[in-house]
Design an enzyme around this catalytic site. Structure first.
Site, PDB file in Angstrom:
ATOM      1  N   GLY A  84     -43.864  46.149 -58.720  1.00 31.61           N
ATOM      2  CA  GLY A  84     -44.887  46.464 -57.731  1.00 31.61           C
ATOM      3  C   GLY A  84     -46.045  45.489 -57.788  1.00 31.61           C
ATOM      4  O   GLY A  84     -46.388  44.957 -58.832  1.00 31.61           O
ATOM      5  N   GLY A 131     -50.111  45.060 -55.972  1.00 29.43           N
ATOM      6  CA  GLY A 131     -51.134  45.737 -55.186  1.00 29.43           C
ATOM      7  C   GLY A 131     -52.445  44.989 -55.249  1.00 29.43           C
ATOM      8  O   GLY A 131     -52.546  43.921 -55.853  1.00 29.43           O
ATOM      9  N   GLY A 132     -53.459  45.567 -54.604  1.00 29.75           N
ATOM     10  CA  GLY A 132     -54.763  44.925 -54.568  1.00 29.75           C
ATOM     11  C   GLY A 132     -55.460  44.920 -55.903  1.00 29.75           C
ATOM     12  O   GLY A 132     -56.466  44.248 -56.073  1.00 29.75           O
ATOM     13  N   GLY A 139     -53.654  44.729 -59.071  1.00 34.49           N
ATOM     14  CA  GLY A 139     -52.875  44.183 -60.166  1.00 34.49           C
ATOM     15  C   GLY A 139     -51.386  44.113 -59.872  1.00 34.49           C
ATOM     16  O   GLY A 139     -50.935  44.400 -58.765  1.00 34.49           O
ATOM     17  N   VAL A 192     -47.471  45.263 -61.462  1.00 33.83           N
ATOM     18  CA  VAL A 192     -46.846  46.254 -62.340  1.00 33.83           C
ATOM     19  C   VAL A 192     -45.466  45.743 -62.770  1.00 33.83           C
ATOM     20  O   VAL A 192     -44.660  45.335 -61.931  1.00 33.83           O
ATOM     21  CB  VAL A 192     -46.701  47.622 -61.642  1.00 33.83           C
ATOM     22  CG1 VAL A 192     -46.101  48.641 -62.603  1.00 33.83           C
ATOM     23  CG2 VAL A 192     -48.052  48.108 -61.137  1.00 33.83           C
ATOM     24  N   ASP A 208     -58.138  55.493 -53.463  1.00 37.37           N
ATOM     25  CA  ASP A 208     -57.025  54.795 -52.801  1.00 37.37           C
ATOM     26  C   ASP A 208     -55.827  55.733 -52.675  1.00 37.37           C
ATOM     27  O   ASP A 208     -54.698  55.369 -53.006  1.00 37.37           O
ATOM     28  CB  ASP A 208     -56.643  53.527 -53.577  1.00 37.37           C
ATOM     29  CG  ASP A 208     -55.796  52.569 -52.739  1.00 37.37           C
ATOM     30  OD1 ASP A 208     -55.853  52.653 -51.501  1.00 37.37           O
ATOM     31  OD2 ASP A 208     -55.076  51.746 -53.326  1.00 37.37           O
TER      32      ASP A 208
END
Length: 761
Positions: free
Chosen positions: A434, A436-437, A439, A441, A552
């Protein structure tokens, strides 16, 4: 003999005719004598060109993106690409073209009127360079969009910036989100379009009447406060433009395909390179001269040998003679000398006696020994520096504070960098699960063979270390089965690493938007997930000692295990809110489509912001539609707004997912959840329910179809019957035999609630 002579004459005539007419395959083109190689002092190298027969054009193409017009109405003349795009430079080596791009702006006038101008560059065969450009927006009441095509699909990104007065803006040219914001540009984007907007028509920031947006080359932009004080006349009269770097390539086939077809332009002393990395949005290839050669690799004659010996004897030793070779050169020692004329030792006398040789060998051996010793000392010193650096990061990221606060409890494990490098195979890209904004994963396996998810967070502000530590402590102590459990962290790296339990069944977003999974995603499962997430947010807002705002909340941050049990994740944007603290004034963070409009307008973060985002998740559960989609018509683009419109028109079941709308026993539950979602989506935060009220209402809705004598421990939606879910055969509740006999809850007794929301049909 006469026939042979006649045939030879015909053959020569045909060849000459093909050369003159230019009908040869691309790559064998002879550049016409009328072609010019520059315009206004700017070089125009082939495959670009000015005038018919001067540029590369695919066979049977009516037009070419390589065709350039030299506009002589300017002084000096300007090279123009397409209709009106000015060329600043063309690079053959980098396969780049630098273009002058107009800005987009929206200016509001004192008479409440406004002027909007947007920028568009339709270059289907060129992609904007992701490494050499950025997208920038300036203003104190501004949000901006950057749109285009990426691998044949619509793509968009953007950013927003607000400020209250000019003194809020940094004075050192930083574009830090106050008065100026910027966004990265991905690879493969074509057909650019940028637009700038304002939230409040620049009311309250009269010193800044205009919102501005544009892509720009990295080295051509520096933000200034003066950018915020320009008015409409400046943008209309001066028409500012900024350079943008694009990538280009040849044709629509790769090197091997073009070679088989006989159309490859790369000829003598060149190499053919397939377009890769940030040029992946393009088809085709590019050419480059081999080492030791120079010139234009796209011309039929190819690249020419560089005579390295022309200047400074080619860099050879003074006792050597430079001799040019095809693609290189040699340094030949003069008579009476030997050795490598190119090397550092140069040429040495052939009459050298044995004694100097021994001395030289001894000196060389000593040097080798010194180098080995020096290398060992350097390695030992390097290990010490790495250890000190890790200790520095550990202190910087609050490791000492964390150890002190965890000394009396066994709540969190502190991992070392080696632990997590082994767990992720040195952060192999194959283990990324994954992005995202906040970091990246990774999936990993820690020494006890437990699967974990390892998140590399963004850089932590040293001034917020105490808050970061408090957040880790709270997450480590949360004892809620519906929150992804934090197992530990690593603080020895520049950015902290967080280790979570691994959840193996994807996200709620995946299941709602997968045509194969959605039909098995029954109403009972959806309602249970909604209730579980609501209980988590209520727990975060009201139960723990220091409340937490998630900030979020979205379907992509709700993970599901094999039994479809909800697990709320990603607290990277979350904020701790002491009970007695006023609403937080923060930089707006979150995901478009889920963001609270009041939070976007005021920048004041409250628990009601989570309520709005959860309302959007409820609508996703009801409709199986994305919160924001540019594939839908404009009126349906924002799911929350489209849902509220349907509720107002009393046409709820026009938008409800057909997979759940066909179950008559669930209709009343669906209507009540829709009304609850609408309440959560009220524009003003004070008009919305608390998450505790939402969780209570969902629990009440869940029990509507239960028999009064049913065991409260047994769930109608298979909470304790995972076997049925794994088989893909969820058990149905039979509402026909009993039904809900109780009264509506307190939520529905609120004055005007039913009449204002509408029940759908």
């Amino acid at each position: 003999m006469g026939y042979q002579k006649h045939f030879l004459i015909i053959l020569i005539s045909l060849v000459l005719t093909r050369i003159i007419s230019g009908s040869e395959a691309p790559g064998s083109l002879v550049i016409a004598s009328h072609c010019t190689s520059e315009c206004g002092g700017i070089a125009i190298p082939y495959p670009f060109g000015i005038g018919e027969g001067c540029y590369y054009k695919e066979k049977d193409d009516l037009s070419s993106s390589m065709s350039i017009t030299c506009n002589h109405t300017f002084n000096p003349p300007k090279p123009i690409l397409g209709t009106n795009i000015q060329i600043l430079n063309i690079s053959l080596k980098e396969a780049e073209i630098h273009l002058n791009n107009k800005i987009s702006f929206k200016c509001d006038k004192s008479d409440n009127s406004s002027y909007l101008s947007y920028s568009r560059i339709n270059l289907r065969t060129f992609t904007i360079s992701s490494s050499k450009n950025k997208f920038v927006a300036t203003g104190c009441d501004t949000f901006a969009w950057f749109k285009g095509k990426r691998y044949g699909k619509n793509y968009s990104t953007g950013c927003m910036t607000t400020c209250n007065e000019l003194n809020d803006v940094a004075n050192d040219g930083r574009c830090n989100g106050v008065g100026c914001c910027q966004a990265s540009i991905p690879d493969g984007v074509t057909n650019l379009k940028t637009k700038a907007y304002s939230y409040n028509h620049h009311i309250g920031v009269e010193f800044n009447p205009c919102s501005v947006a544009y892509p720009v080359a990295n080295d051509a932009f520096k933000f200034s406060k003066q950018n915020l004080t320009q008015n409409l006349s400046y943008y209309l009269n001066d028409r500012p433009k900024f350079p943008v770097v694009y990538n280009w390539g040849i044709g629509t086939k790769n090197c091997s395909e073009a070679e088989k077809e006989g159309s490859r332009l790369c000829k003598n002393n060149t190499e053919c390179i397939n377009l890769t990395h940030e040029q992946q949005g393009l088809d085709g290839y590019r050419c480059d001269c081999k080492e030791g050669y120079s010139g234009n690799p796209y011309l039929p004659q190819g690249c020419q040998d560089i005579d390295e010996c022309k200047e400074n004897n080619g860099g050879c030793d003074k006792k050597a003679h430079c001799k040019n070779t095809d693609g290189g050169y040699n340094c030949e020692c003069l008579k009476g000398y030997h050795g490598n004329g190119k090397g550092a030792d140069g040429c040495i006398s052939s009459n050298t006696s044995l004694k100097p040789v021994i001395i030289t060998a001894g000196i060389g051996g000593s040097i080798v020994i010194l180098l080995v010793v020096g290398f060992l000392l350097h390695w030992i010193n390097g290990e010490r520096r790495i250890k000190k650096l890790r200790e520095s990061f550990f202190r910087q990221n609050g490791g000492l504070i964390l150890h002190q606060k965890l000394s009396s409890m066994d709540a969190l494990k502190i991992f070392t960098t080696q632990d997590l490098e082994i767990a992720t195979d040195k952060y192999n890209e194959m283990n990324i699960i994954g992005r995202g904004g906040y970091g990246i994963v990774y999936k990993g396996i820690i020494p006890n063979n437990q699967l974990v998810a390892i998140k590399r967070s963004l850089k932590v502000d040293p001034g917020q270390v105490e808050q970061f530590i408090n957040e880790i402590l709270i997450l480590s102590q949360i004892n809620n089965r519906n929150v992804v459990r934090l197992l530990g962290c690593c603080l020895e790296t520049e950015v902290p690493l967080l280790v979570y339990e691994y959840i193996n069944n994807g996200t709620l977003y995946d299941h709602l938007n997968d045509e194969a999974k959605a039909p098995l995603f029954t109403w009972n499962i959806r309602l249970r997930i909604a209730s579980e997430v609501a209980q988590v947010l209520s727990y975060l807002h009201t139960t723990i000692s220091t409340p937490v705002i998630h900030r979020d909340m979205k379907s992509m941050n709700i993970l599901l295990d094999e039994c479809y049990t909800a697990k709320v994740a990603d607290f990277g944007a979350s904020r701790l809110v002491p009970v007695d603290q006023e609403p937080l004034a923060t930089m707006v963070l979150g995901t478009l489509g889920y963001l609270d409009p009041e939070y976007m307008q005021t920048s004041e973060l409250t628990e009601k912001s989570d309520v709005y985002s959860f309302g959007v998740v409820l609508v996703e559960l009801l409709t199986s539609k994305k919160a924001l989609s540019y594939q839908r018509p404009e009126v349906e683009r924002c799911l929350a707004m489209h849902f509220l419109l349907k509720m107002k028109e009393d046409r709820l079941f026009d938008i409800i997912d057909k997979n759940i709308a066909n179950s008559q026993g669930d209709i009343e539950q669906i209507k009540k959840v829709a009304n609850l979602a609408k309440w959560c989506l009220f524009l003003k935060g004070e008009d919305r329910p608390t998450m505790k009220e939402v969780a209570t209402e969902l629990e009440g809705i869940k029990t509507m179809n239960k028999h009064p004598w049913q065991d409260p421990k047994s769930s109608f939606d298979q909470e304790n019957d995972c076997e049925h879910i794994l088989r893909g055969i969820p058990k149905d509740d039979d509402g026909s035999s009993g039904g809900y006999s109780g009264k509506d809850s307190d939520l529905y007794k609120r004055p005007g609630f039913i009449s204002s929301l509408g029940g759908g049909r």
